[in-house]
Design an enzyme around this catalytic site. Structure first.
Site, PDB file in Angstrom:
ATOM      1  N   GLY A  43       0.782  -1.239   0.000  1.00 48.16           N
ATOM      2  CA  GLY A  43       0.000   0.000   0.000  1.00 48.16           C
ATOM      3  C   GLY A  43       0.810   1.282   0.000  1.00 48.16           C
ATOM      4  N   GLU A  98       3.617   4.056   5.999  1.00 47.63           N
ATOM      5  CA  GLU A  98       2.431   3.217   5.812  1.00 47.63           C
ATOM      6  C   GLU A  98       1.382   4.003   5.030  1.00 47.63           C
ATOM      7  OE1 GLU A  98       1.020   0.672   5.310  1.00 47.63           O
ATOM      8  OE2 GLU A  98       0.335  -0.447   7.025  1.00 47.63           O
ATOM      9  N   ASP A 102      -5.838   2.542  10.178  1.00 50.35           N
ATOM     10  CA  ASP A 102      -7.277   2.291  10.256  1.00 50.35           C
ATOM     11  C   ASP A 102      -7.594   1.818  11.682  1.00 50.35           C
ATOM     12  OD1 ASP A 102      -9.914   1.912   9.319  1.00 50.35           O
ATOM     13  OD2 ASP A 102      -9.497  -0.081   8.560  1.00 50.35           O
ATOM     14  N   LYS A 130      -7.639   7.182   9.659  1.00 47.22           N
ATOM     15  CA  LYS A 130      -9.091   7.046   9.788  1.00 47.22           C
ATOM     16  C   LYS A 130      -9.388   6.897  11.277  1.00 47.22           C
ATOM     17  CE  LYS A 130     -10.657   4.232   6.196  1.00 47.22           C
ATOM     18  NZ  LYS A 130     -11.117   2.885   5.779  1.00 47.22           N
ATOM     19  N   ASP A 158      -5.507  -0.397  -2.112  1.00 42.38           N
ATOM     20  CA  ASP A 158      -6.230  -1.354  -2.953  1.00 42.38           C
ATOM     21  C   ASP A 158      -7.557  -1.777  -2.336  1.00 42.38           C
ATOM     22  OD1 ASP A 158      -5.038  -2.929  -0.777  1.00 42.38           O
ATOM     23  OD2 ASP A 158      -5.732  -4.673  -1.909  1.00 42.38           O
ATOM     24  N   ARG A 164      -4.729   0.104  -7.132  1.00 41.39           N
ATOM     25  CA  ARG A 164      -3.510   0.718  -6.587  1.00 41.39           C
ATOM     26  C   ARG A 164      -2.920   1.741  -7.555  1.00 41.39           C
ATOM     27  NH1 ARG A 164      -2.005  -2.244  -2.036  1.00 41.39           N
ATOM     28  NH2 ARG A 164      -2.225  -4.512  -2.166  1.00 41.39           N
TER      29      ARG A 164
HETATM   30  P1  IMP Z   1      -5.408  -1.603  10.321  1.00 44.18           P
HETATM   31  O1  IMP Z   1      -4.627  -2.736  10.877  1.00 44.18           O
HETATM   32  O2  IMP Z   1      -6.890  -1.806  10.493  1.00 44.18           O
HETATM   33  O3  IMP Z   1      -4.965  -0.246  10.809  1.00 44.18           O
HETATM   34  O4  IMP Z   1      -5.250  -1.690   8.766  1.00 44.18           O
HETATM   35  C1  IMP Z   1      -4.253  -1.096   8.067  1.00 44.18           C
HETATM   36  C2  IMP Z   1      -4.208  -1.624   6.646  1.00 44.18           C
HETATM   37  O5  IMP Z   1      -5.520  -1.879   6.145  1.00 44.18           O
HETATM   38  C3  IMP Z   1      -3.623  -0.596   5.730  1.00 44.18           C
HETATM   39  O6  IMP Z   1      -2.242  -0.740   5.621  1.00 44.18           O
HETATM   40  C4  IMP Z   1      -4.334  -0.867   4.428  1.00 44.18           C
HETATM   41  O7  IMP Z   1      -3.637  -1.836   3.678  1.00 44.18           O
HETATM   42  C5  IMP Z   1      -5.668  -1.433   4.825  1.00 44.18           C
HETATM   43  N1  IMP Z   1      -6.751  -0.425   4.786  1.00 44.18           N
HETATM   44  C6  IMP Z   1      -7.394   0.159   5.815  1.00 44.18           C
HETATM   45  N2  IMP Z   1      -8.315   1.030   5.409  1.00 44.18           N
HETATM   46  C7  IMP Z   1      -8.259   1.017   4.060  1.00 44.18           C
HETATM   47  C8  IMP Z   1      -8.975   1.727   3.031  1.00 44.18           C
HETATM   48  O8  IMP Z   1      -9.854   2.564   3.247  1.00 44.18           O
HETATM   49  N3  IMP Z   1      -8.617   1.421   1.764  1.00 44.18           N
HETATM   50  C9  IMP Z   1      -7.649   0.525   1.439  1.00 44.18           C
HETATM   51  N4  IMP Z   1      -6.960  -0.152   2.355  1.00 44.18           N
HETATM   52  C10 IMP Z   1      -7.256   0.099   3.656  1.00 44.18           C
HETATM   53 MG    MG Z   2      -4.046  -3.232   1.725  1.00 47.06          MG
END
Ligand code: IMP
Ligand code: MG
Length: 179
Positions: A43, A98, A102, A130, A158, A164
């Site tokens: 990403g 990164e 999220d 987010k 993605d 991407r």
């Molecule tokens: P986390 O562990 O929930 O913080 O997820 C992080 C990863 O989820 C990021 O590195 C992204 O690859 C993916 N991700 C989270 N939100 C999105 C989004 O809105 N679009 C695309 N990928 C996302």
């Molecule tokens: Mg991803």
């Protein structure tokens, strides 16, 4: 591809401005340090390529791939290293690059793993944040922009390994992942 996008959130020009600002800030903060940029694949491929050229300092780069998302839109919570770093972190001022913060699960596990390898310092640069979705406690010193709770794609991000290569960032139409 364009038909799957509900609205454009950041144009190419806006992304360029965001990344320039981050690069200038990092340049300021890391002067005299031993900067190592670690891009989390896949990403962060777009932000890494642009950001490193906006950092006006000697630095090294490396890549790491971890699994967090499959083809769904939620983080699994289990971070598995798919491709590890080539170099040892000892003595480096590590900056993790990164795409998006999220739930925070991916970065919080990654911070845990990487801090045991004794870098001199460790910080996070996330292109997007987010905050409404946060579950794990993670601090990112550098954030490009806050985004609403919507699934976004493009500029490295993605859905199911697609989109991407969009040069901008847009909100994916929910019907694409609700199918
Ligand atoms: P986390 O562990 O929930 O913080 O997820 C992080 C990863 O989820 C990021 O590195 C992204 O690859 C993916 N991700 C989270 N939100 C999105 C989004 O809105 N679009 C695309 N990928 C996302
Ligand atoms: Mg991803």
């Amino acid at each position: 591809m364009k038909n799957d996008i509900q609205s454009v959130l950041f144009s190419e020009e806006e992304l360029e401005a965001i990344v320039s600002r981050l690069g200038a800030q990092i340049t300021e903060d890391y002067r005299g340090k031993n900067l190592l940029l670690v891009s989390i694949l896949k990403g962060s491929v777009a932000i890494m390529a642009d950001l490193m050229r906006r950092i006006d300092l000697p630095c090294r780069i490396d890549f790491m791939a971890v699994s967090s998302y499959g083809s769904g839109i939620n983080s699994s919570g289990n971070v598995k290293i798919i491709k590890d770093l080539d170099i040892s972190l000892e003595g480096y001022d590590l900056l993790i690059v990164e795409d998006i913060l999220d739930s925070g699960r991916t970065l919080s596990s990654l911070m845990e793993i990487l801090s045991t390898r004794k870098p001199k310092s460790i910080e996070i640069c996330a292109l997007f944040d987010k905050p409404e979705r946060r579950e794990a406690d993670v601090y990112a010193k550098y954030i490009g922009a806050k985004v609403p709770d919507a699934f976004i794609v493009g500029y490295g991000l993605d859905y199911d390994e697609k989109y991407r290569n969009l040069p901008y960032v847009g909100v994916l139409k929910p019907e694409v992942y609700e199918k």
